[in-house]
Design a protein around this motif. Structure first.
Motif, PDB file in Angstrom:
ATOM      1  N   ASP A 140     130.447  53.167 112.682  1.00 26.10           N
ATOM      2  CA  ASP A 140     129.148  53.174 111.998  1.00 26.10           C
ATOM      3  C   ASP A 140     128.830  51.792 111.446  1.00 26.10           C
ATOM      4  OD1 ASP A 140     128.201  56.010 112.148  1.00 26.10           O
ATOM      5  OD2 ASP A 140     130.161  56.346 111.219  1.00 26.10           O
ATOM      6  N   ALA A 141     128.984  50.785 112.309  1.00 22.88           N
ATOM      7  CA  ALA A 141     128.778  49.402 111.891  1.00 22.88           C
ATOM      8  C   ALA A 141     127.372  49.181 111.361  1.00 22.88           C
ATOM      9  CB  ALA A 141     129.060  48.451 113.054  1.00 22.88           C
ATOM     10  N   PHE A 142     126.362  49.781 112.002  1.00 24.66           N
ATOM     11  CA  PHE A 142     124.986  49.557 111.545  1.00 24.66           C
ATOM     12  C   PHE A 142     124.786  50.106 110.134  1.00 24.66           C
ATOM     13  CE2 PHE A 142     120.517  50.229 110.932  1.00 24.66           C
ATOM     14  CZ  PHE A 142     119.924  49.126 111.535  1.00 24.66           C
ATOM     15  N   PHE A 176     122.038  59.586 109.669  1.00 18.53           N
ATOM     16  CA  PHE A 176     120.601  59.873 109.626  1.00 18.53           C
ATOM     17  C   PHE A 176     119.857  58.736 108.937  1.00 18.53           C
ATOM     18  CE2 PHE A 176     116.829  61.322 107.405  1.00 18.53           C
ATOM     19  CZ  PHE A 176     116.102  61.867 108.464  1.00 18.53           C
ATOM     20  N   ALA A 177     120.381  58.301 107.785  1.00 19.94           N
ATOM     21  CA  ALA A 177     119.732  57.218 107.050  1.00 19.94           C
ATOM     22  C   ALA A 177     119.722  55.935 107.868  1.00 19.94           C
ATOM     23  CB  ALA A 177     120.446  56.989 105.717  1.00 19.94           C
ATOM     24  N   ALA A 178     120.853  55.604 108.498  1.00 18.46           N
ATOM     25  CA  ALA A 178     120.953  54.373 109.282  1.00 18.46           C
ATOM     26  C   ALA A 178     120.005  54.400 110.481  1.00 18.46           C
ATOM     27  CB  ALA A 178     122.387  54.164 109.745  1.00 18.46           C
ATOM     28  N   GLY A 179     119.962  55.519 111.185  1.00 21.00           N
ATOM     29  CA  GLY A 179     119.083  55.620 112.340  1.00 21.00           C
ATOM     30  C   GLY A 179     117.622  55.499 111.953  1.00 21.00           C
ATOM     31  N   THR A 180     117.257  56.069 110.799  1.00 22.35           N
ATOM     32  CA  THR A 180     115.880  55.970 110.323  1.00 22.35           C
ATOM     33  C   THR A 180     115.531  54.526 109.966  1.00 22.35           C
ATOM     34  OG1 THR A 180     115.977  58.229 109.469  1.00 22.35           O
ATOM     35  CG2 THR A 180     114.245  56.813 108.617  1.00 22.35           C
ATOM     36  N   LEU A 181     116.438  53.835 109.293  1.00 19.17           N
ATOM     37  CA  LEU A 181     116.203  52.433 108.949  1.00 19.17           C
ATOM     38  C   LEU A 181     116.012  51.591 110.207  1.00 19.17           C
ATOM     39  CD1 LEU A 181     118.867  52.059 106.108  1.00 19.17           C
ATOM     40  CD2 LEU A 181     116.387  51.890 105.820  1.00 19.17           C
ATOM     41  N   GLN A 182     116.838  51.842 111.205  1.00 21.95           N
ATOM     42  CA  GLN A 182     116.750  51.073 112.447  1.00 21.95           C
ATOM     43  C   GLN A 182     115.419  51.309 113.151  1.00 21.95           C
ATOM     44  OE1 GLN A 182     119.356  52.060 115.882  1.00 21.95           O
ATOM     45  NE2 GLN A 182     120.204  50.000 115.601  1.00 21.95           N
ATOM     46  N   THR A 185     120.274  46.011 117.172  1.00 21.44           N
ATOM     47  CA  THR A 185     120.212  47.063 118.202  1.00 21.44           C
ATOM     48  C   THR A 185     121.524  47.832 118.368  1.00 21.44           C
ATOM     49  OG1 THR A 185     120.742  45.380 119.864  1.00 21.44           O
ATOM     50  CG2 THR A 185     118.410  45.872 119.496  1.00 21.44           C
ATOM     51  N   THR A 186     122.465  47.634 117.451  1.00 25.01           N
ATOM     52  CA  THR A 186     123.735  48.370 117.517  1.00 25.01           C
ATOM     53  C   THR A 186     123.468  49.876 117.573  1.00 25.01           C
ATOM     54  OG1 THR A 186     124.906  46.651 116.288  1.00 25.01           O
ATOM     55  CG2 THR A 186     125.886  48.850 116.298  1.00 25.01           C
ATOM     56  N   PRO A 187     124.067  50.604 118.508  1.00 26.33           N
ATOM     57  CA  PRO A 187     123.816  52.050 118.608  1.00 26.33           C
ATOM     58  C   PRO A 187     124.208  52.791 117.331  1.00 26.33           C
ATOM     59  CG  PRO A 187     124.886  51.237 120.589  1.00 26.33           C
ATOM     60  CD  PRO A 187     124.934  50.106 119.593  1.00 26.33           C
ATOM     61  N   VAL A 188     123.389  53.771 116.981  1.00 24.67           N
ATOM     62  CA  VAL A 188     123.659  54.642 115.833  1.00 24.67           C
ATOM     63  C   VAL A 188     123.770  56.072 116.354  1.00 24.67           C
ATOM     64  CG1 VAL A 188     122.821  55.534 113.627  1.00 24.67           C
ATOM     65  CG2 VAL A 188     122.410  53.135 114.251  1.00 24.67           C
ATOM     66  N   ALA A 189     124.870  56.741 116.063  1.00 26.01           N
ATOM     67  CA  ALA A 189     125.071  58.110 116.533  1.00 26.01           C
ATOM     68  C   ALA A 189     124.068  59.054 115.882  1.00 26.01           C
ATOM     69  CB  ALA A 189     126.495  58.557 116.232  1.00 26.01           C
TER      70      ALA A 189
END
Length: 278
Positions: free
Chosen positions: A75-77, A178-184, A240-244
């Motif tokens: 979960d680097a992002f 969820f939070a990380a993917g939304t930020l991205q 652009t690091t993938p977020v699960a």
């Protein structure tokens, strides 16, 4: 001064001359005293600014292992997105679970009102469903997007909860994703996220004097420079690091709360669906 006072009181009644002397001399000393206090305060402010600048210039990313370990984190992002708050909390930037449990409890109590697992879960749900964005505010630049403030704090609470052992790793990572993917999806790059995060951070910290605001600006500039340094998380972790994906495992069904909250943003649709029991 003696000749001046003598000329000033020569033609006045005795008592009035004494009063005038007291006023002139006392006022002079009062003015000198105030001038001295102002000079001392000004010197202290200059010293504080110089110290803040030196501290800001000396900031370096704190890693338990290395920046390479951060990049290799699943979960680097999420870690990079929450690095500002992790740094402010004195945490290493390359570990998902916050370290130093003895320091976490006072931090959570002070900044989040969290004292146990129930409080932590309640605060996570509050940030996801309502948060600071429920009360819009702005600054000289215009409206502030407080979604970034809510979502970054969601990630921090997940990391802190795992570090304290009150959240399972599966729950903590799922919610943080969820939070990380939304930020991205919401911001275009680290610079855009950083700008909005800084504005929200400054607004919520209520700097009430120009001096305090100046010190806060120096601190913010130093943190952003550190995060964007060659070894900083906003440099080594690509945007652009993938977020699960996330199942929002910790978000309970609560239709009544959905009716009270707006949840009109597209990114909030999964929250609304989960709260409605979907």
């Amino acid at each position: 001064m003696d000749d001046f006072l003598s000329d000033l009181t020569r033609d006045l009644p005795g008592w009035l001359g004494i009063v005038l002397v007291v006023v002139v001399v006392g006022g002079g000393w009062f003015g000198i005293s105030r001038l001295g206090a102002w000079a001392a305060a000004s010197s202290e402010r200059r010293a504080a600014v110089a110290t803040a600048r030196a501290t800001a210039r000396s900031l370096r990313p704190r890693y338990a292992r290395s920046s390479a370990a951060l990049v290799a984190e699943p979960d680097a992002f999420a870690l990079a997105a929450s690095a500002w708050l992790a740094h402010a909390s004195g945490q290493p930037l390359d570990r998902f679970a916050y370290a130093h449990p003895q320091a976490l409890e006072p931090m959570l109590a002070r900044y989040y009102g969290v004292h146990d697992r129930d409080d932590l879960e309640t605060e996570l749900v509050r940030l996801l469903v309502e948060g600071h964005r429920a009360w819009p505010h702005g600054d000289a630049e215009g409206p502030i997007d407080f979604a970034v403030w809510d979502l970054v704090r969601v990630v921090e609470l997940c990391r802190a909860g795992l570090g304290l052992g009150v959240l399972t790793e599966a729950d903590a990572r799922d919610t943080a994703r969820f939070a990380a993917g939304t930020l991205q999806a919401r911001y275009g790059d680290w610079s855009s996220l950083g700008s909005q995060l800084e504005r929200a951070f400054r607004h919520t910290h209520d700097e009430v004097t120009r001096h305090a605001a100046r010190l806060a600006q120096i601190e913010c500039d130093g943190i952003r420079t550190m995060l964007q340094s060659p070894d900083g998380p906003w440099t080594v972790v690509p945007w652009t690091t993938p977020v699960a994906g996330s199942e929002l495992r910790m978000l309970p069904a609560d239709p009544a709360r959905v009716r009270r909250a707006a949840l009109t943003e597209p990114w909030e649709a999964p929250i609304r669906a989960k709260q409605l029991g979907g």
